[in-house]
Design a protein around this motif. Sequence first.
Motif, PDB file in Angstrom:
ATOM      1  N   UNK A  43      -1.372  -0.491   7.743  1.00  0.00           N
ATOM      2  CA  UNK A  43      -1.605   0.890   7.292  1.00  0.00           C
ATOM      3  C   UNK A  43      -2.349   1.672   8.377  1.00  0.00           C
ATOM      4  N   UNK A  44      -3.389   1.070   8.933  1.00  0.00           N
ATOM      5  CA  UNK A  44      -4.181   1.738   9.984  1.00  0.00           C
ATOM      6  C   UNK A  44      -3.317   1.980  11.218  1.00  0.00           C
ATOM      7  N   UNK A  45      -2.539   0.961  11.603  1.00  0.00           N
ATOM      8  CA  UNK A  45      -1.632   1.109  12.744  1.00  0.00           C
ATOM      9  C   UNK A  45      -0.623   2.216  12.487  1.00  0.00           C
ATOM     10  N   UNK A  46      -0.076   2.259  11.296  1.00  0.00           N
ATOM     11  CA  UNK A  46       0.928   3.263  10.951  1.00  0.00           C
ATOM     12  C   UNK A  46       0.332   4.667  11.024  1.00  0.00           C
ATOM     13  N   UNK A  47      -0.921   4.796  10.566  1.00  0.00           N
ATOM     14  CA  UNK A  47      -1.601   6.090  10.650  1.00  0.00           C
ATOM     15  C   UNK A  47      -1.754   6.542  12.093  1.00  0.00           C
ATOM     16  N   UNK A  48      -2.076   5.615  12.995  1.00  0.00           N
ATOM     17  CA  UNK A  48      -2.177   5.953  14.422  1.00  0.00           C
ATOM     18  C   UNK A  48      -0.825   6.384  14.992  1.00  0.00           C
TER      19      UNK A  48
ATOM     20  N   UNK B 118       7.547   1.138  -5.067  1.00  0.00           N
ATOM     21  CA  UNK B 118       8.337   1.470  -3.869  1.00  0.00           C
ATOM     22  C   UNK B 118       9.410   2.523  -4.130  1.00  0.00           C
ATOM     23  N   UNK B 119       9.550   2.945  -5.378  1.00  0.00           N
ATOM     24  CA  UNK B 119      10.588   3.932  -5.708  1.00  0.00           C
ATOM     25  C   UNK B 119      10.361   5.241  -4.947  1.00  0.00           C
ATOM     26  N   UNK B 120      11.436   5.767  -4.356  1.00  0.00           N
ATOM     27  CA  UNK B 120      11.399   7.037  -3.606  1.00  0.00           C
ATOM     28  C   UNK B 120      10.412   6.991  -2.445  1.00  0.00           C
ATOM     29  N   UNK B 121      10.227   5.824  -1.856  1.00  0.00           N
ATOM     30  CA  UNK B 121       9.355   5.702  -0.680  1.00  0.00           C
ATOM     31  C   UNK B 121      10.141   5.071   0.465  1.00  0.00           C
ATOM     32  N   UNK B 122       9.556   5.119   1.646  1.00  0.00           N
ATOM     33  CA  UNK B 122      10.141   4.465   2.805  1.00  0.00           C
ATOM     34  C   UNK B 122       9.427   3.136   3.029  1.00  0.00           C
ATOM     35  N   UNK B 123      10.187   2.083   3.113  1.00  0.00           N
ATOM     36  CA  UNK B 123       9.677   0.719   3.251  1.00  0.00           C
ATOM     37  C   UNK B 123       9.231   0.512   4.697  1.00  0.00           C
ATOM     38  N   UNK B 124       7.945   0.220   4.897  1.00  0.00           N
ATOM     39  CA  UNK B 124       7.370   0.057   6.233  1.00  0.00           C
ATOM     40  C   UNK B 124       6.770  -1.348   6.357  1.00  0.00           C
ATOM     41  N   UNK B 125       7.029  -2.011   7.481  1.00  0.00           N
ATOM     42  CA  UNK B 125       6.412  -3.312   7.730  1.00  0.00           C
ATOM     43  C   UNK B 125       6.446  -3.610   9.223  1.00  0.00           C
ATOM     44  N   UNK B 126       5.598  -4.529   9.630  1.00  0.00           N
ATOM     45  CA  UNK B 126       5.580  -4.988  11.015  1.00  0.00           C
ATOM     46  C   UNK B 126       6.643  -6.075  11.138  1.00  0.00           C
ATOM     47  N   UNK B 127       7.732  -5.779  11.843  1.00  0.00           N
ATOM     48  CA  UNK B 127       8.970  -6.563  11.822  1.00  0.00           C
ATOM     49  C   UNK B 127       9.585  -6.423  10.436  1.00  0.00           C
ATOM     50  N   UNK B 128      10.053  -5.211  10.157  1.00  0.00           N
ATOM     51  CA  UNK B 128      10.446  -4.815   8.802  1.00  0.00           C
ATOM     52  C   UNK B 128      11.587  -5.656   8.248  1.00  0.00           C
ATOM     53  N   UNK B 129      12.518  -6.090   9.099  1.00  0.00           N
ATOM     54  CA  UNK B 129      13.671  -6.812   8.560  1.00  0.00           C
ATOM     55  C   UNK B 129      13.288  -8.138   7.917  1.00  0.00           C
TER      56      UNK B 129
ATOM     57  N   UNK C  80       0.855  -1.188   0.000  1.00  0.00           N
ATOM     58  CA  UNK C  80       0.000   0.000   0.000  1.00  0.00           C
ATOM     59  C   UNK C  80       0.888   1.235   0.000  1.00  0.00           C
ATOM     60  N   UNK C  81       0.701   2.087  -0.997  1.00  0.00           N
ATOM     61  CA  UNK C  81       1.444   3.353  -1.057  1.00  0.00           C
ATOM     62  C   UNK C  81       0.641   4.399  -0.296  1.00  0.00           C
ATOM     63  N   UNK C  82       1.266   5.023   0.689  1.00  0.00           N
ATOM     64  CA  UNK C  82       0.541   5.821   1.678  1.00  0.00           C
ATOM     65  C   UNK C  82       1.245   7.158   1.872  1.00  0.00           C
ATOM     66  N   UNK C  83       0.496   8.256   1.812  1.00  0.00           N
ATOM     67  CA  UNK C  83       1.117   9.573   1.952  1.00  0.00           C
ATOM     68  C   UNK C  83       1.021  10.141   3.366  1.00  0.00           C
ATOM     69  N   UNK C  84       0.591   9.316   4.308  1.00  0.00           N
ATOM     70  CA  UNK C  84       0.434   9.770   5.677  1.00  0.00           C
ATOM     71  C   UNK C  84      -1.006  10.078   6.023  1.00  0.00           C
ATOM     72  N   UNK C  85      -1.834  10.183   4.987  1.00  0.00           N
ATOM     73  CA  UNK C  85      -3.262  10.453   5.195  1.00  0.00           C
ATOM     74  C   UNK C  85      -4.133   9.421   4.499  1.00  0.00           C
ATOM     75  N   UNK C  86      -3.835   9.172   3.221  1.00  0.00           N
ATOM     76  CA  UNK C  86      -4.647   8.240   2.437  1.00  0.00           C
ATOM     77  C   UNK C  86      -3.753   7.299   1.627  1.00  0.00           C
ATOM     78  N   UNK C  87      -4.332   6.165   1.248  1.00  0.00           N
ATOM     79  CA  UNK C  87      -3.644   5.229   0.358  1.00  0.00           C
ATOM     80  C   UNK C  87      -3.782   5.751  -1.066  1.00  0.00           C
ATOM     81  N   UNK C  88      -2.658   5.928  -1.747  1.00  0.00           N
ATOM     82  CA  UNK C  88      -2.691   6.504  -3.104  1.00  0.00           C
ATOM     83  C   UNK C  88      -2.417   5.457  -4.187  1.00  0.00           C
ATOM     84  N   UNK C  89      -2.012   4.256  -3.794  1.00  0.00           N
ATOM     85  CA  UNK C  89      -1.802   3.192  -4.778  1.00  0.00           C
ATOM     86  C   UNK C  89      -1.702   1.859  -4.034  1.00  0.00           C
TER      87      UNK C  89
END
Length: 445
Positions: free
Chosen positions: A152-157, A76-87, A23-32
């Motif tokens: 995504x919802x957790x990240x928004x919080x 994912x180009x020019x984005x920050x990779x986010x995940x739960x247990x990202x490694x 999910x591509x996310x701008x901090x407010x909404x999913x854009x892709x």
Amino acid sequence: MIYTIIDVETTGQGNRMTEISIFKYDGSIVIDEFTSLINPESYIPTHITALTGIDNALVADAPTFEEVAQDILNITEDTIFVAHNVNFDYNIINGEFKRIGMEFTRKKLCTVRLSRRLIPGHRSYSLGKLCKALDINLVDRHRARGDAEATVILFGLLLQQPKADDVFKEFLNKNSRESTLPPNLPKEIFNALPSKAGIYYFKDKRGKVIYVGKAINIKKRVLSHFYSKTKKSLQMVRETRDIDFEISGSELIALLMEDAAIKHHFPIYNVSAKRSIQSYAIFSYEDRKGILHLASNKGRLVPNPILTFFNVRDVRLYLEKLCEKYNLCPKYCHLQEAVSECSHYSIKNCNGVCRDEEPIESYNNKVLEAIHDMSNQKENIILKEKGRNQNEEAFVMIKDGAYLGYGFIDKGEQINHIDDLNTFLIPQKNSVDVQKILRPVLLKI
């Protein structure tokens, strides 16, 4: 700032990808969004199917990773990779790219570590339990899209929490270890590790030791585990909640401390240490002509070994040295087999017992002298080692050929006799593993 929030499912064994959701996310909404099953081109075990619902039939007609690789790069180009247990997710994707000869590098953020910092106090930070505690609707648990959407919802919080800006900047700082450390390991614990020789303990949430390692530089070695992409390392660091350590001063004592700690704790991830060690022993016998032979065999087949080694190469090299030192015959030291007389490529000083040119009695006396020399290696020995600080020295004590332990002593102490060291000795058990550690050192004396 744009983020891509990602979850992958895998085959478990071999960690080949079976599904990905981004999910591509701008901090407010999913854009892709990009979501796809992936044909792992390998078998999916039944226990993985039971967990995820993804079986071999479901992915049979799915695209391979190579076929979707460009889509993943694009979103994912020019984005920050986010995940739960990202490694975990990052290493899986990075590994798939490497298999097809492509590079994948992105800045990372871990929602486990962010959650621990920004919303502390929860009993568990697993995605399922954290979503339940925060009343986040998690649909299709253990499927890539369901887990990614909940993240995504957790990240928004997390973005809305007080001091979120400062924490995010800290985590994204290139000098920060936050994106490298295991999700459940506090940064302060890693920072407290010394850059000195010693051993370290990985502990799980119950405080149980799950891995023991040794290092010349503890902090550097521990960090290397976090970069490792092996299945064992990935699983181990996910379970790590704490890391303890002991300074040794030297590599030799670190090896001895590691061996003792493994035998005390039996950590589940020290697999190689649980394997039995094959030993090889030098022994002597007399043939029908009355000639004394020196030979070697597997340790369990030699009831009265003169010396024990732990690989065939060391045995052979040692026998070659004996031949050169005492003018022994390579044939009767079993460095050459099925020959009437010796013709060794480097040992040319045989006096001819194999050609009936040297009296047997004379030759046997040399063999007995060599045996005596080997037997003397079982005397009392004190190995002097570097201490844990500049005011200290360390020692390893061997008595009658048996390892008794190691100790640390202040440089100002007066030691007049070997028995004076007993006060400072930390007793340890002798074993085949310890003999393997000490043998290369003793051979140099």
